[in-house]
Motif scaffolding. Structure first.
Motif, PDB file in Angstrom:
ATOM      1  N   GLY A 127     -20.637  19.286  33.327  1.00  0.00           N
ATOM      2  CA  GLY A 127     -19.717  20.404  33.188  1.00  0.00           C
ATOM      3  C   GLY A 127     -20.163  21.641  33.935  1.00  0.00           C
ATOM      4  N   VAL A 128     -21.468  21.788  34.123  1.00  0.00           N
ATOM      5  CA  VAL A 128     -21.998  22.937  34.866  1.00  0.00           C
ATOM      6  C   VAL A 128     -21.857  22.708  36.366  1.00  0.00           C
ATOM      7  CG1 VAL A 128     -24.051  24.325  35.333  1.00  0.00           C
ATOM      8  CG2 VAL A 128     -23.587  23.523  33.008  1.00  0.00           C
ATOM      9  N   LEU A 129     -22.190  21.497  36.824  1.00  0.00           N
ATOM     10  CA  LEU A 129     -22.047  21.194  38.248  1.00  0.00           C
ATOM     11  C   LEU A 129     -20.593  21.262  38.677  1.00  0.00           C
ATOM     12  CD1 LEU A 129     -23.430  20.296  40.881  1.00  0.00           C
ATOM     13  CD2 LEU A 129     -23.083  17.932  40.146  1.00  0.00           C
ATOM     14  N   GLY A 130     -19.701  20.757  37.846  1.00  0.00           N
ATOM     15  CA  GLY A 130     -18.272  20.808  38.142  1.00  0.00           C
ATOM     16  C   GLY A 130     -17.810  19.692  39.055  1.00  0.00           C
ATOM     17  N   ARG A 131     -16.498  19.503  39.091  1.00  0.00           N
ATOM     18  CA  ARG A 131     -15.936  18.419  39.898  1.00  0.00           C
ATOM     19  C   ARG A 131     -16.162  18.638  41.388  1.00  0.00           C
ATOM     20  NH1 ARG A 131     -12.355  19.151  35.672  1.00  0.00           N
ATOM     21  NH2 ARG A 131     -11.061  20.596  36.862  1.00  0.00           N
ATOM     22  N   VAL A 153     -18.077  16.897  29.411  1.00  0.00           N
ATOM     23  CA  VAL A 153     -16.973  16.057  29.886  1.00  0.00           C
ATOM     24  C   VAL A 153     -16.521  15.168  28.742  1.00  0.00           C
ATOM     25  CG1 VAL A 153     -16.262  14.326  31.557  1.00  0.00           C
ATOM     26  CG2 VAL A 153     -17.961  16.031  32.202  1.00  0.00           C
ATOM     27  N   GLY A 154     -15.204  15.082  28.516  1.00  0.00           N
ATOM     28  CA  GLY A 154     -14.665  14.266  27.442  1.00  0.00           C
ATOM     29  C   GLY A 154     -13.518  13.405  27.915  1.00  0.00           C
ATOM     30  N   PRO A 155     -12.930  12.627  27.017  1.00  0.00           N
ATOM     31  CA  PRO A 155     -11.846  11.718  27.390  1.00  0.00           C
ATOM     32  C   PRO A 155     -10.668  12.393  28.093  1.00  0.00           C
ATOM     33  CG  PRO A 155     -12.654  11.201  25.207  1.00  0.00           C
ATOM     34  CD  PRO A 155     -13.322  12.481  25.608  1.00  0.00           C
ATOM     35  N   GLY A 156     -10.394  13.638  27.739  1.00  0.00           N
ATOM     36  CA  GLY A 156      -9.289  14.331  28.385  1.00  0.00           C
ATOM     37  C   GLY A 156      -9.538  14.643  29.843  1.00  0.00           C
ATOM     38  N   ASP A 157     -10.791  14.489  30.285  1.00  0.00           N
ATOM     39  CA  ASP A 157     -11.159  14.806  31.664  1.00  0.00           C
ATOM     40  C   ASP A 157     -11.337  13.573  32.536  1.00  0.00           C
ATOM     41  OD1 ASP A 157     -11.533  17.588  30.880  1.00  0.00           O
ATOM     42  OD2 ASP A 157     -13.417  16.949  29.980  1.00  0.00           O
ATOM     43  N   PHE A 158     -11.182  12.386  31.981  1.00  0.00           N
ATOM     44  CA  PHE A 158     -11.505  11.170  32.725  1.00  0.00           C
ATOM     45  C   PHE A 158     -10.796  11.100  34.080  1.00  0.00           C
ATOM     46  CE2 PHE A 158     -12.585   8.323  28.795  1.00  0.00           C
ATOM     47  CZ  PHE A 158     -13.794   8.976  28.667  1.00  0.00           C
ATOM     48  N   ALA A 195      -8.081   6.389  26.621  1.00  0.00           N
ATOM     49  CA  ALA A 195      -8.061   7.361  27.710  1.00  0.00           C
ATOM     50  C   ALA A 195      -8.604   6.745  28.991  1.00  0.00           C
ATOM     51  CB  ALA A 195      -8.874   8.598  27.326  1.00  0.00           C
ATOM     52  N   TRP A 196      -9.668   5.947  28.854  1.00  0.00           N
ATOM     53  CA  TRP A 196     -10.220   5.295  30.044  1.00  0.00           C
ATOM     54  C   TRP A 196      -9.232   4.289  30.627  1.00  0.00           C
ATOM     55  CZ3 TRP A 196     -13.374   5.813  33.840  1.00  0.00           C
ATOM     56  CH2 TRP A 196     -13.637   4.717  34.656  1.00  0.00           C
ATOM     57  N   ASP A 197      -8.635   3.482  29.779  1.00  0.00           N
ATOM     58  CA  ASP A 197      -7.681   2.489  30.255  1.00  0.00           C
ATOM     59  C   ASP A 197      -6.477   3.157  30.916  1.00  0.00           C
ATOM     60  OD1 ASP A 197      -9.382   0.588  29.285  1.00  0.00           O
ATOM     61  OD2 ASP A 197      -8.161   0.039  27.551  1.00  0.00           O
ATOM     62  N   ALA A 198      -6.048   4.293  30.363  1.00  0.00           N
ATOM     63  CA  ALA A 198      -4.947   5.023  30.987  1.00  0.00           C
ATOM     64  C   ALA A 198      -5.368   5.564  32.344  1.00  0.00           C
ATOM     65  CB  ALA A 198      -4.508   6.173  30.068  1.00  0.00           C
TER      66      ALA A 198
END
Length: 205
Positions: A127-131, A153-158, A195-198
């Motif tokens: 989360g600190v390094l960022g995308r 990082v969580g499921p909403g960010d996959f 979330a991962w499968d989606a």
């Protein structure tokens, strides 16, 4: 189906280890990490390996020294995760035939870890390094290098992190807390798997 999701069970009570592992497996998560700064971590790891080792990959996290690696290997666990890239830890891990997942944050750490024998890289804290940081590092890594995002990082960010070049995720507080009831852990695990499968569906279109 083996998903690149690692459950990080920091603070796990050994008395709850097997039932927690069973709940994760039932939800579709087959990689389980017990950090060594948990209560009696080797006891939990050994119990998980004994009960679930034929169906899941069991490992240790927050592994800081070569002696820690040797102690974990004695439980029958199959992989080692660290928050840092200590080449001594990586080398001992590979000497003992375990999978090595060191924590890295810079290109220098990434290449040093790979040279020491790391099987995959754990971007921490992601989360600190960022995308954008992940995208930049991914561009210079050898083709085929596996990188996992851990921390912030969580499921909403996959979906967005996968698009940035992340191959998998380590899930801690989004998936498990020591005081959570088993049903809550199970629900969180199922939501993470969904979330991962989606995300796979999004990536493939």
């Amino acid at each position: 189906m083996t998903r690149p999701l690692i459950a990080i069970l920091r603070g796990l009570d050994p008395a709850r280890a097997v039932e927690t592992g069973e709940a994760l497996l039932a939800a579709g998560i087959t990689r389980i990490e017990v950090p060594l700064n948990s209560p009696e971590p080797l006891r939990s790891i050994a119990a998980l390996q004994s009960a679930l080792g034929d169906r899941a990959e069991i490992g240790a996290g927050t592994v800081l020294t070569p002696d820690d690696v040797r102690a974990v290997a004695g439980t029958g666990a199959t992989f080692i995760v660290s928050p840092n890239a200590d080449t001594r830890v990586i080398e001992r891990t590979k000497q003992l035939g375990l999978g090595s997942y060191p924590g890295v944050f810079t290109a220098t750490e990434c290449f040093a870890a790979l040279a020491a024998g790391a099987d995959a890289l754990k971007i921490f804290p992601a989360g600190v390094l960022g995308r954008d940081g992940v995208t930049a590092i991914r561009a210079v890594l050898p083709r085929g290098t596996q990188i996992y995002a851990v921390g912030g990082v969580g499921p909403g960010d996959f979906a967005t992190w996968t698009a940035a070049g992340i191959d998998g995720f380590g899930l801690g507080s989004a998936l498990f807390k020591p005081d959570w009831a088993l049903q809550r852990i199970s629900d969180a695990a199922r939501a993470s798997v969904a979330a991962w499968d989606a995300t796979l569906g999004i990536v493939s279109t």
